[in-house]
Design a protein around this motif. Structure first.
Motif, PDB file in Angstrom:
ATOM      1  N   ASN A  86       0.879  -1.207   0.134  1.00 14.98           N
ATOM      2  CA  ASN A  86       0.011  -0.035  -0.008  1.00 14.98           C
ATOM      3  C   ASN A  86       1.055   1.125   0.196  1.00 14.98           C
ATOM      4  OD1 ASN A  86       1.203  -0.121   2.702  1.00 14.98           O
ATOM      5  ND2 ASN A  86      -1.210   0.493   3.513  1.00 14.98           N
ATOM      6  N   GLN A  87       2.223   1.208  -0.412  1.00 14.71           N
ATOM      7  CA  GLN A  87       3.136   2.214  -0.148  1.00 14.71           C
ATOM      8  C   GLN A  87       2.605   3.499  -1.328  1.00 14.71           C
ATOM      9  OE1 GLN A  87       5.846   3.313   1.726  1.00 14.71           O
ATOM     10  NE2 GLN A  87       5.251   5.086   0.537  1.00 14.71           N
ATOM     11  N   ILE A  88       2.472   4.785  -0.978  1.00 14.32           N
ATOM     12  CA  ILE A  88       2.017   5.557  -2.045  1.00 14.32           C
ATOM     13  C   ILE A  88       3.378   5.960  -2.601  1.00 14.32           C
ATOM     14  CG2 ILE A  88       0.245   6.476  -0.511  1.00 14.32           C
ATOM     15  CD1 ILE A  88       2.019   8.731   0.599  1.00 14.32           C
ATOM     16  N   VAL A  89       3.368   6.569  -3.667  1.00 14.00           N
ATOM     17  CA  VAL A  89       4.636   7.076  -4.495  1.00 14.00           C
ATOM     18  C   VAL A  89       4.224   8.212  -5.135  1.00 14.00           C
ATOM     19  CG1 VAL A  89       5.057   4.625  -5.407  1.00 14.00           C
ATOM     20  CG2 VAL A  89       3.615   5.730  -6.644  1.00 14.00           C
ATOM     21  N   MET A  90       5.162   9.022  -5.669  1.00 16.27           N
ATOM     22  CA  MET A  90       5.089  10.396  -6.089  1.00 16.27           C
ATOM     23  C   MET A  90       5.297  10.265  -7.664  1.00 16.27           C
ATOM     24  SD  MET A  90       7.665  12.610  -3.598  1.00 16.27           S
ATOM     25  CE  MET A  90       6.425  14.167  -4.089  1.00 16.27           C
ATOM     26  N   ARG A  91       4.587  11.436  -8.267  1.00 17.31           N
ATOM     27  CA  ARG A  91       4.694  11.541  -9.501  1.00 17.31           C
ATOM     28  C   ARG A  91       6.195  11.840  -9.975  1.00 17.31           C
ATOM     29  NH1 ARG A  91       4.493  16.523 -11.771  1.00 17.31           N
ATOM     30  NH2 ARG A  91       3.415  17.322  -9.946  1.00 17.31           N
ATOM     31  N   THR A  99      11.189   7.798  -7.289  1.00 23.09           N
ATOM     32  CA  THR A  99      10.078   8.422  -6.630  1.00 23.09           C
ATOM     33  C   THR A  99       8.867   7.508  -6.990  1.00 23.09           C
ATOM     34  OG1 THR A  99       9.551  10.163  -7.956  1.00 23.09           O
ATOM     35  CG2 THR A  99      11.030  10.464  -6.004  1.00 23.09           C
ATOM     36  N   GLN A 100       8.905   6.901  -8.215  1.00 14.06           N
ATOM     37  CA  GLN A 100       7.675   6.133  -8.728  1.00 14.06           C
ATOM     38  C   GLN A 100       7.762   5.010  -8.178  1.00 14.06           C
ATOM     39  OE1 GLN A 100       7.685   6.518 -12.855  1.00 14.06           O
ATOM     40  NE2 GLN A 100       9.838   6.495 -13.122  1.00 14.06           N
ATOM     41  N   SER A 101       8.704   4.520  -7.310  1.00 10.61           N
ATOM     42  CA  SER A 101       8.813   3.088  -7.044  1.00 10.61           C
ATOM     43  C   SER A 101       8.352   2.934  -5.577  1.00 10.61           C
ATOM     44  CB  SER A 101      10.097   2.764  -7.294  1.00 10.61           C
ATOM     45  OG  SER A 101      10.677   1.582  -6.585  1.00 10.61           O
ATOM     46  N   ARG A 102       7.507   1.909  -5.365  1.00 15.03           N
ATOM     47  CA  ARG A 102       7.067   1.512  -3.907  1.00 15.03           C
ATOM     48  C   ARG A 102       8.355   1.211  -3.318  1.00 15.03           C
ATOM     49  NH1 ARG A 102       1.226  -1.404  -4.218  1.00 15.03           N
ATOM     50  NH2 ARG A 102       0.302   0.599  -5.213  1.00 15.03           N
ATOM     51  N   ASN A 108      13.363   3.415   1.831  1.00 10.28           N
ATOM     52  CA  ASN A 108      13.899   4.836   2.482  1.00 10.28           C
ATOM     53  C   ASN A 108      13.008   5.045   3.629  1.00 10.28           C
ATOM     54  OD1 ASN A 108      15.093   7.540   1.684  1.00 10.28           O
ATOM     55  ND2 ASN A 108      13.049   8.217   2.146  1.00 10.28           N
ATOM     56  N   CYS A 109      11.871   4.841   3.752  1.00 12.42           N
ATOM     57  CA  CYS A 109      11.183   5.354   4.937  1.00 12.42           C
ATOM     58  C   CYS A 109      10.859   4.608   5.933  1.00 12.42           C
ATOM     59  CB  CYS A 109       9.756   5.924   4.375  1.00 12.42           C
ATOM     60  SG  CYS A 109       9.989   7.474   3.213  1.00 12.42           S
TER      61      CYS A 109
END
Length: 186
Positions: A86-91, A99-102, A108-109
């Motif tokens: 369910n990891q959100i990603v960025m445009r 940043t488009q990779s879960r 990272n987080c």
């Protein structure tokens, strides 16, 4: 003035660092360099880990008990909101942007950032313990920053002939002398 009167309800007060308001005005190349620099400290983690464990074992060899471990400074895995599923990603800012990779965000987080913060906090805690043990002498940051490393008594407090040599404020400081109640005025 009481603390609650000097800060907002969150307790953060006016010590907030301004970064988000400026980010859009920073040149793209500068931001790329900044991203590179955030991962460069990964190279220091083994050295910080070694230093922390040296401090930890030093304290154990001196007879310390009840020392917090690295695990005490790491968040419980169950507390993370996002998992790979369910990891959100960025445009993406560019085609091959991580940043488009879960997987990037999970690594990272939920691994790099919490481990880094926990490791550095644990190391700082251990260094405070070491200083409170060997150097129970007041300075302007002791009360506000060294209480987390409170000990039963310092090296200077275990020998009666040395206790009498201490300034009363050093002798009677509850951060390194459990027989004292309250914090002295400085």
């Amino acid at each position: 003035m009481k603390k609650c009167e000097t800060c907002d309800p969150s307790g953060i007060g006016e010590n907030r660092v301004v970064i988000g308001k400026n980010h859009g005005q920073i040149p793209y190349a500068t931001r790329i360099l900044g991203v590179f620099l955030i991962y460069l400290p990964i190279l220091t983690l083994p050295f910080v880990m070694i230093s922390a464990y040296i401090s930890y074992f030093h304290l154990k060899l001196m007879g310390a008990e009840n020392i917090k471990t690295l695990k005490d400074f790491l968040p419980d895995r169950a507390s993370f909101r996002y998992k790979l599923s369910n990891q959100i990603v960025m445009r993406p800012g560019y085609r091959l942007s991580p940043t488009q990779s879960r997987l990037f965000w999970v690594l990272n987080c939920t691994w790099y950032c919490p481990f880094s913060v926990g490791l550095f906090e644990w190391h700082a805690y251990l260094v405070k313990l070491v200083e409170n043990w060997w150097c129970p002498f007041f300075h302007g940051r002791k009360e506000g920053h060294y209480q987390e490393g409170a000990i039963d008594r310092s090296f200077w407090h275990i020998f009666p002939e040395d206790v009498v040599k201490l300034d009363p404020e050093d002798r009677d400081n509850p951060i390194w002398n459990e027989d004292v109640k309250g914090v002295p005025e400085h």
